[in-house]
Design a protein around this motif. Structure first.
Motif, PDB file in Angstrom:
ATOM      1  N   ARG A  58       0.804  -1.067   0.183  1.00 58.04           N
ATOM      2  CA  ARG A  58       0.020  -0.084  -0.110  1.00 58.04           C
ATOM      3  C   ARG A  58       0.776   1.243  -0.028  1.00 58.04           C
TER       4      ARG A  58
ATOM      5  N   ASN B 213       1.055   5.452   1.492  1.00 52.92           N
ATOM      6  CA  ASN B 213       0.201   6.273   2.410  1.00 52.92           C
ATOM      7  C   ASN B 213       0.100   7.798   2.285  1.00 52.92           C
TER       8      ASN B 213
ATOM      9  N   VAL C  82      -4.224   6.342  -2.933  1.00 50.33           N
ATOM     10  CA  VAL C  82      -5.132   5.026  -2.876  1.00 50.33           C
ATOM     11  C   VAL C  82      -6.015   5.054  -4.014  1.00 50.33           C
ATOM     12  N   PRO C  83      -6.372   4.170  -4.411  1.00 48.93           N
ATOM     13  CA  PRO C  83      -5.813   2.540  -4.519  1.00 48.93           C
ATOM     14  C   PRO C  83      -4.237   2.714  -5.055  1.00 48.93           C
ATOM     15  N   ARG C  84      -3.603   1.838  -4.296  1.00 44.96           N
ATOM     16  CA  ARG C  84      -2.315   1.493  -4.717  1.00 44.96           C
ATOM     17  C   ARG C  84      -1.941   0.119  -3.980  1.00 44.96           C
ATOM     18  N   ASN C  85      -1.946  -0.921  -4.717  1.00 45.78           N
ATOM     19  CA  ASN C  85      -1.716  -2.250  -3.961  1.00 45.78           C
ATOM     20  C   ASN C  85      -1.445  -3.389  -5.100  1.00 45.78           C
TER      21      ASN C  85
ATOM     22  N   ASN D  11      -6.856  11.577  -2.929  1.00 46.58           N
ATOM     23  CA  ASN D  11      -6.019  10.783  -2.413  1.00 46.58           C
ATOM     24  C   ASN D  11      -6.151  10.932  -0.867  1.00 46.58           C
TER      25      ASN D  11
ATOM     26  N   ARG E  10      -9.263   9.390   0.236  1.00 44.22           N
ATOM     27  CA  ARG E  10      -9.398   7.756   0.143  1.00 44.22           C
ATOM     28  C   ARG E  10      -8.327   7.112   1.104  1.00 44.22           C
ATOM     29  N   VAL E  11      -7.285   7.972   1.463  1.00 46.37           N
ATOM     30  CA  VAL E  11      -6.302   7.189   2.532  1.00 46.37           C
ATOM     31  C   VAL E  11      -7.104   6.756   3.904  1.00 46.37           C
TER      32      VAL E  11
ATOM     33  N   ILE F  39      -9.005   3.698   3.428  1.00 46.87           N
ATOM     34  CA  ILE F  39      -8.209   2.679   2.754  1.00 46.87           C
ATOM     35  C   ILE F  39      -8.764   1.380   2.605  1.00 46.87           C
TER      36      ILE F  39
ATOM     37  N   CYS G 265     -11.698   1.049   0.442  1.00 49.00           N
ATOM     38  CA  CYS G 265     -11.259   0.973  -0.997  1.00 49.00           C
ATOM     39  C   CYS G 265     -10.656  -0.321  -1.457  1.00 49.00           C
ATOM     40  N   ASP G 266      -9.600  -0.599  -0.574  1.00 48.26           N
ATOM     41  CA  ASP G 266      -8.698  -1.772  -1.073  1.00 48.26           C
ATOM     42  C   ASP G 266      -9.635  -3.168  -0.852  1.00 48.26           C
TER      43      ASP G 266
END
Length: 415
Positions: free
Chosen positions: A233, A235, A238-241, A282, A285-286, A289, A292-293
């Motif tokens: 992830r 910080n 988001v999303p980033r995974n 962002n 969304r953080v 998270i 979203c994730d």
């Protein structure tokens, strides 16, 4: 003309580099410069360079050596002996660049002070690479890439949140330092073109790694924020995974741009998330998270990697496969671009390794040969070019100051 001496028209053709480095950053600088066409003379110990004894082997042949010693001429010289030091001095006298990565001060102890070398060769560029640099209280400490990855803060930020800091499988710090060292000597060459004077460059292993760490330093300086591990992830985005697919493969997603995040939510059938004003940026969304994730992970888990990527491509979502090396070998884009070079090795036969990067349109950089099997493959040729007679070469070999490859002579090599 032998395979190890054939000419190149690469962008650095005409430059001579003496590489007296060891594991791994110093030799990799030489490798990068050799890829671009420079004549690189690798000075290895008469017992063979350390890279010959690490990594994996096929039928006793070191594979990593084939990579790091590619495009280099090999001269086996013991620079701790008086006769060996004289050989190295003659090489330096004709060189543009000298690369070393012994502990700070070691080259000077052996008689290779830059100030003295520059009197002999005013245009010489000497690159020192060490764990902590040539100055400071830690200068004498042994430094390997692993320690640089740890000391720079890199390892502290890598890995799952509740797991130990993660070290990479490969010596990333050495590779990053090598790229930094290569561009440093090229900058010094440009400066030399203006006034004819060389330069002495001090490069640590940890500082190039630290320079890659984005806003980590300024975040702490201004906010006292200490970057830590978040797995895959981010910080700040988001999303980033990475997400596991139905067929047990992985997909990576990046949504640094708010518009991409909206397209992603719509692609997985969650228009409610795309249209939610509380998820428009962002930072918002953080704060959510997990929501979203979780939505993305659930959707991805019900589909194969190919199905997921097809939907994401159609929706212009920034996503791609997490490949293992087998997938890289099979990938059509990798084949089309020639990302992997096919080379003939006299012992191993056909070998595929990473090709030279980047690609030039006019002055083509190229793989000319892989790291050679024989220690001191080109010792006799190099010494002859320095003005040593056959009798003097034989005497140096007898004294142990150099090693001349008998195998190369028998097989019709450069000896």
């Amino acid at each position: 003309m032998s395979e190890t001496t054939k000419q190149t028209n690469g962008p650095l053709s005409g430059l001579t580099v003496v590489d007296v480095g060891m594991l791994f950053a110093g030799p990799l600088v030489g490798t990068l410069l050799a890829d671009l066409g420079a004549t690189v003379i690798k000075v290895e110990h008469p017992k063979g360079d350390e890279v010959r004894r690490v990594g994996r082997f096929r039928d006793g042949e070191p594979l990593w050596w084939r990579v790091t010693a590619r495009n280099k001429q090999l001269a086996a010289v013991d620079i701790r002996t008086e006769a060996g030091r004289e050989v190295l001095l003659r090489l330096i006298d004709k060189a543009d660049i000298l690369v070393e990565n012994f502990r700070p001060g070691r080259m000077a102890e052996w008689g290779f002070h830059y100030e003295e070398l520059a009197k002999m060769n005013p245009g010489l560029i000497m690159l020192h690479i060490s764990g902590y640099g040539q100055t400071g209280p830690y200068r004498e400490r042994p430094g390997m890439g692993t320690l640089a990855e740890a000391f720079s803060g890199f390892a502290h930020t890598m890995g799952p949140k509740d797991a130990p800091p993660s070290l990479p499988m490969f010596p990333i710090a050495d590779g990053v330092a090598a790229i930094t060292g290569a561009y440093a000597v090229l900058a010094a060459l440009y400066a030399r073109s203006r006034d004819g004077r060389g330069d002495e460059i001090d490069l640590s292993l940890y500082e190039p790694m630290l320079s890659l760490m984005g806003a980590m330093v300024i975040d702490y300086d201004q906010l006292k924020y200490i970057a830590s591990r978040h797995g895959n992830r981010s910080n700040w985005s988001v999303p980033r995974n990475s997400y596991l697919t139905k067929d047990n493969r992985w997909v990576a997603v990046s949504s640094a741009a708010n518009s991409v995040a909206k397209r992603l939510f719509r692609a997985i059938g969650r228009a409610d998330l795309a249209d939610d004003p509380g998820l428009a940026t962002n930072p918002q969304r953080v704060k959510r998270i997990e929501e979203c994730d979780g939505a993305i992970a659930d959707w991805v888990a019900q589909r194969t990697q190919e199905e997921v990527l097809a939907v994401f491509r159609e929706a212009e979502v920034v996503a791609g496969p997490i490949c293992d090396v087998e997938q890289i070998f099979a990938d059509p884009h990798v084949h089309e671009r020639g990302t992997l070079a096919k080379m003939q090795d006299p012992v191993l036969g056909e070998v595929r390794i990473q090709d030279v990067v980047p690609k030039f349109s006019r002055n083509r950089a190229q793989m000319r040969w892989l790291g050679r099997t024989n220690v001191g493959e080109d010792t006799a040729t190099v010494l002859s070019q320095l003005g040593y007679s056959d009798e003097e070469i034989e005497a140096l070999a007898s004294s142990g100051a150099v090693h001349v490859s008998v195998e190369a002579a028998v097989s019709g090599g450069t000896v």
